[in-house]
Design an enzyme around this catalytic site. Sequence first.
Site, PDB file in Angstrom:
ATOM      1  CG  ASN A  48       3.109   6.555  14.622  1.00  0.00           C
ATOM      2  OD1 ASN A  48       2.680   7.087  13.604  1.00  0.00           O
ATOM      3  ND2 ASN A  48       4.089   5.671  14.604  1.00  0.00           N
ATOM      4  CD  GLN A  86       0.413   6.845  18.928  1.00  0.00           C
ATOM      5  OE1 GLN A  86       0.557   7.543  19.928  1.00  0.00           O
ATOM      6  NE2 GLN A  86       1.068   5.707  18.768  1.00  0.00           N
ATOM      7  CB  THR A  99     -12.606 -18.223  20.056  1.00  0.00           C
ATOM      8  OG1 THR A  99     -13.102 -19.425  19.452  1.00  0.00           O
ATOM      9  CG2 THR A  99     -13.068 -18.146  21.501  1.00  0.00           C
ATOM     10  CB  CYS A 110       5.928  -0.179  14.833  1.00  0.00           C
ATOM     11  SG  CYS A 110       4.544   0.225  15.897  1.00  0.00           S
TER      12      CYS A 110
END
Length: 310
Positions: free
Chosen positions: A64, A94, A150, A237
């Site tokens: 990345n 990526q 869910t 990040c």
Amino acid sequence: KGKKHFITTAIEHHAILHTKDYLVRHGMEVTVLPVGEDGLVKLEDLENALRPDTALVSIMAANNEIGTIQPINELFGAVKAKNPTCVCHTDAVQAVGHIDVRLENIDLMSISAHKLGGPKGVGALYIRKGVLLPPLLHGGGHERGKRSSTENVAGICAFAAALKEAVEMLPVSVKTTTEKREKLLEGLLKIPYCHLNGHRERRLPGNISLVFEAVEGESLVLALDLEGICASSGSACSSGSLDPSHVLLAIGLPHEVAHGSLRLSIDENITDEEIAFVIEKVADVVNKRRKMSPLWDEKKNVPTERFWNK
């Protein structure tokens, strides 16, 4: 089944490296493979690291930060030849939607929607038939009992639509993006004491990772932001971290050079005018930052392509 050994690399995303630390705390033995200056894992290193009790090998398909594309099928083929029961995982976040990815020799593959034009917060794990995984979450037995809770149906549908479009457009987008990346790189590499990180050819089409000697990367990013250019100094990040990128350190850059990194991400929609604008502004900002740097007078007269190798 009693296997306690895990292999990964020094340039993985923190999603892998922090999981590695967790596994170590729970009794796993981990081998972290080094990479070369180009960011590639050596096949010989991987083969030498394999043991009879190796349970898992995790090597990212494409990095990345520096964009290097690993020869995943070759690497995992060697693993399967030596240890057929070893599970092979790749972080392909990526890669998928940006390069051609084949499932040969891959048992597990991580994908994320927002890296290929889909919404944030939706991902997928490809699991080869026959690979048995215990669920981490228990509840209603959703997704064949693998991942209870869910489902985000709207996000999943958007993910599928984005992936379909990305794959259909892949041949055109790869060719066009690569051509524009090379044009942008040609201009940026003319800046003195600027170096490309990662492999020159085996890299993601839209990735440009550079280091500028005697320039602090964070100030470079902030200055470019004021010019309307979005960039980062490493992984988005961990953009709040003051530490140099672990990826850049792993490919051999010293701390002071790794601090001068710049990552640009482009796609096929960037125009020639925008490319020219980026080249002009990066050169201007780098020049201004160097005039204020106490390191520049020392470095600018060093007659070497990569002064840190001397």
